[in-house]
Write a protein that holds these residues in place. Sequence first.
Motif, PDB file in Angstrom:
ATOM      1  N   THR A 187      34.486  42.240  41.657  1.00 49.15           N
ATOM      2  CA  THR A 187      34.400  41.405  40.633  1.00 49.15           C
ATOM      3  C   THR A 187      35.914  41.164  40.047  1.00 49.15           C
ATOM      4  N   ASP A 188      36.950  41.889  40.259  1.00 57.19           N
ATOM      5  CA  ASP A 188      38.012  41.850  39.918  1.00 57.19           C
ATOM      6  C   ASP A 188      38.749  40.456  40.497  1.00 57.19           C
ATOM      7  N   LEU A 189      38.132  39.884  41.581  1.00 54.25           N
ATOM      8  CA  LEU A 189      38.555  38.826  42.384  1.00 54.25           C
ATOM      9  C   LEU A 189      38.069  37.573  41.216  1.00 54.25           C
ATOM     10  N   ASN A 190      38.905  37.344  40.409  1.00 57.26           N
ATOM     11  CA  ASN A 190      38.613  36.337  39.466  1.00 57.26           C
ATOM     12  C   ASN A 190      39.749  35.363  38.843  1.00 57.26           C
ATOM     13  N   GLN A 248      45.986  44.831  39.212  1.00 59.39           N
ATOM     14  CA  GLN A 248      45.568  44.929  37.928  1.00 59.39           C
ATOM     15  C   GLN A 248      44.910  46.317  37.700  1.00 59.39           C
ATOM     16  N   HIS A 249      44.764  46.742  36.424  1.00 60.94           N
ATOM     17  CA  HIS A 249      44.137  48.141  36.092  1.00 60.94           C
ATOM     18  C   HIS A 249      42.692  47.869  36.219  1.00 60.94           C
ATOM     19  N   HIS A 250      42.114  49.019  36.283  1.00 56.37           N
ATOM     20  CA  HIS A 250      40.666  48.862  36.618  1.00 56.37           C
ATOM     21  C   HIS A 250      39.885  49.960  35.447  1.00 56.37           C
ATOM     22  N   PRO A 251      38.460  50.023  35.366  1.00 52.29           N
ATOM     23  CA  PRO A 251      37.819  50.944  34.661  1.00 52.29           C
ATOM     24  C   PRO A 251      37.802  52.078  35.479  1.00 52.29           C
ATOM     25  N   PRO A 269      43.169  32.837  40.547  1.00 52.20           N
ATOM     26  CA  PRO A 269      43.843  31.919  41.486  1.00 52.20           C
ATOM     27  C   PRO A 269      44.764  32.840  42.350  1.00 52.20           C
ATOM     28  N   SER A 270      45.534  33.887  41.943  1.00 51.22           N
ATOM     29  CA  SER A 270      46.364  34.764  42.937  1.00 51.22           C
ATOM     30  C   SER A 270      45.841  35.533  43.689  1.00 51.22           C
ATOM     31  N   LYS A 271      44.211  36.107  43.391  1.00 51.70           N
ATOM     32  CA  LYS A 271      43.560  36.738  44.280  1.00 51.70           C
ATOM     33  C   LYS A 271      42.435  36.181  44.910  1.00 51.70           C
ATOM     34  N   GLY A 272      41.986  35.161  44.275  1.00 52.14           N
ATOM     35  CA  GLY A 272      40.630  34.450  44.900  1.00 52.14           C
ATOM     36  C   GLY A 272      39.577  34.640  43.498  1.00 52.14           C
ATOM     37  N   PHE A 273      38.432  34.153  43.987  1.00 53.16           N
ATOM     38  CA  PHE A 273      37.286  34.073  42.800  1.00 53.16           C
ATOM     39  C   PHE A 273      35.998  34.744  43.577  1.00 53.16           C
ATOM     40  N   PHE A 274      35.610  35.764  42.887  1.00 55.87           N
ATOM     41  CA  PHE A 274      34.111  36.385  43.274  1.00 55.87           C
ATOM     42  C   PHE A 274      33.113  35.735  43.438  1.00 55.87           C
ATOM     43  N   GLN A 275      32.362  35.502  44.509  1.00 55.54           N
ATOM     44  CA  GLN A 275      31.229  34.640  44.579  1.00 55.54           C
ATOM     45  C   GLN A 275      29.885  35.202  44.909  1.00 55.54           C
ATOM     46  N   GLY A 276      29.933  36.619  44.663  1.00 56.48           N
ATOM     47  CA  GLY A 276      28.862  37.551  45.003  1.00 56.48           C
ATOM     48  C   GLY A 276      28.965  38.452  46.323  1.00 56.48           C
ATOM     49  N   TYR A 277      27.871  39.131  46.413  1.00 58.91           N
ATOM     50  CA  TYR A 277      27.821  40.178  47.563  1.00 58.91           C
ATOM     51  C   TYR A 277      26.659  39.340  48.614  1.00 58.91           C
ATOM     52  N   TYR A 278      26.968  39.687  49.823  1.00 58.57           N
ATOM     53  CA  TYR A 278      26.308  39.145  50.734  1.00 58.57           C
ATOM     54  C   TYR A 278      25.302  40.104  51.561  1.00 58.57           C
ATOM     55  N   ASP A 279      23.995  39.989  51.642  1.00 55.46           N
ATOM     56  CA  ASP A 279      23.174  40.838  52.269  1.00 55.46           C
ATOM     57  C   ASP A 279      22.904  40.223  53.465  1.00 55.46           C
ATOM     58  N   PRO A 280      23.350  40.797  54.658  1.00 57.82           N
ATOM     59  CA  PRO A 280      22.925  40.456  56.008  1.00 57.82           C
ATOM     60  C   PRO A 280      21.711  40.603  56.510  1.00 57.82           C
ATOM     61  N   GLY A 281      20.870  41.301  55.844  1.00 57.04           N
ATOM     62  CA  GLY A 281      19.530  41.777  56.275  1.00 57.04           C
ATOM     63  C   GLY A 281      18.715  40.419  55.618  1.00 57.04           C
ATOM     64  N   LEU A 282      18.767  39.912  54.374  1.00 62.56           N
ATOM     65  CA  LEU A 282      18.122  38.915  54.173  1.00 62.56           C
ATOM     66  C   LEU A 282      18.798  37.547  54.211  1.00 62.56           C
ATOM     67  N   GLY A 295      29.259  52.098  32.572  1.00 63.35           N
ATOM     68  CA  GLY A 295      28.032  51.787  32.967  1.00 63.35           C
ATOM     69  C   GLY A 295      27.657  50.728  33.943  1.00 63.35           C
ATOM     70  N   ALA A 296      28.820  50.070  34.263  1.00 60.72           N
ATOM     71  CA  ALA A 296      28.750  49.226  35.215  1.00 60.72           C
ATOM     72  C   ALA A 296      28.546  49.660  36.707  1.00 60.72           C
ATOM     73  N   PHE A 297      27.990  48.772  37.620  1.00 61.69           N
ATOM     74  CA  PHE A 297      27.851  48.969  39.022  1.00 61.69           C
ATOM     75  C   PHE A 297      28.533  47.765  39.618  1.00 61.69           C
ATOM     76  N   VAL A 298      29.533  48.304  40.613  1.00 64.61           N
ATOM     77  CA  VAL A 298      30.394  47.298  41.248  1.00 64.61           C
ATOM     78  C   VAL A 298      30.633  47.858  42.804  1.00 64.61           C
ATOM     79  N   GLY A 299      30.741  46.824  43.662  1.00 64.16           N
ATOM     80  CA  GLY A 299      31.564  47.134  45.226  1.00 64.16           C
ATOM     81  C   GLY A 299      32.804  47.237  45.014  1.00 64.16           C
ATOM     82  N   MET A 300      33.610  47.948  45.790  1.00 64.68           N
ATOM     83  CA  MET A 300      34.712  48.211  46.038  1.00 64.68           C
ATOM     84  C   MET A 300      35.263  47.938  47.407  1.00 64.68           C
TER      85      MET A 300
END
Length: 233
Positions: free
Chosen positions: A84-87, A22-25, A89-102, A68-73
């Motif tokens: 967040t483009d993981l949204n 897909q195309h991205h900002p 069925p063909s790619k999976g669904f974004f469920q959040g970022y995981y912080d290993p420290g917390l 103006g958005a902030f994202v992981g890549m």
Amino acid sequence: MSTVSPSAKVIDLFSGQEYQTQHHPKVVRLAPELDGFEVLYSNQHGHPKVGQELFSVNILFWALLDNGAFVGMIPWFDELIICTDLNCPSKGFFQGYYDPGLDQIIPQVPDHKCIELITAADYFDFEVDDTLFVVQELADTCGSHAVFTADNFDNFSMTEVFSWRLYSDGCIQAQMIDHEQVTHWPVLIGDSCLVACDEAPDFVNFFQYRVAINIKEKDADTMAVLEQLKSDL
């Protein structure tokens, strides 16, 4: 630009599902992730449920977009994608970022990275025109590998990604070492022996470190997925 045919069926080595580009900002600024944050995704939409299988991928960069958005890549098949483009069925669904420290899932980019990105973007602000130049070049810290094949994976090779270049038009290209052009060691960011992975004629996609290691060790499950990939291309 990727040399992969738009009609080619590519299988996610984690979820086993078909992937579509897909195309991205436009990306304005990148910041490296150095503390082990991961992106979590699943095969099902909605919030994670008890017993639901989650997949994780190490985040390579945090990015500020032109909206103006902030994202992981993360490297994802033939490009660097927004988490967040993981949204679908063909790619999976974004469920959040995981912080290993917390040891917890967070829904958005951590504040300290947002501050880093916006401060750097303000400091290194430039006028947009038709001139194309490198805004940033950052080392690959996730062990990403570029994959090359000319015969649907009957034979293929992998090369470690050395760095990623963000251009003024928002394009991001992975760089690898062309050993025939090396004039000195060690190779450094910006050296002339670095060439774009996706401009090689047999470039197919990127493998994340975990997959690349499994292939090198001939892990049975990973090799089975590769066989499926060969039959589907």
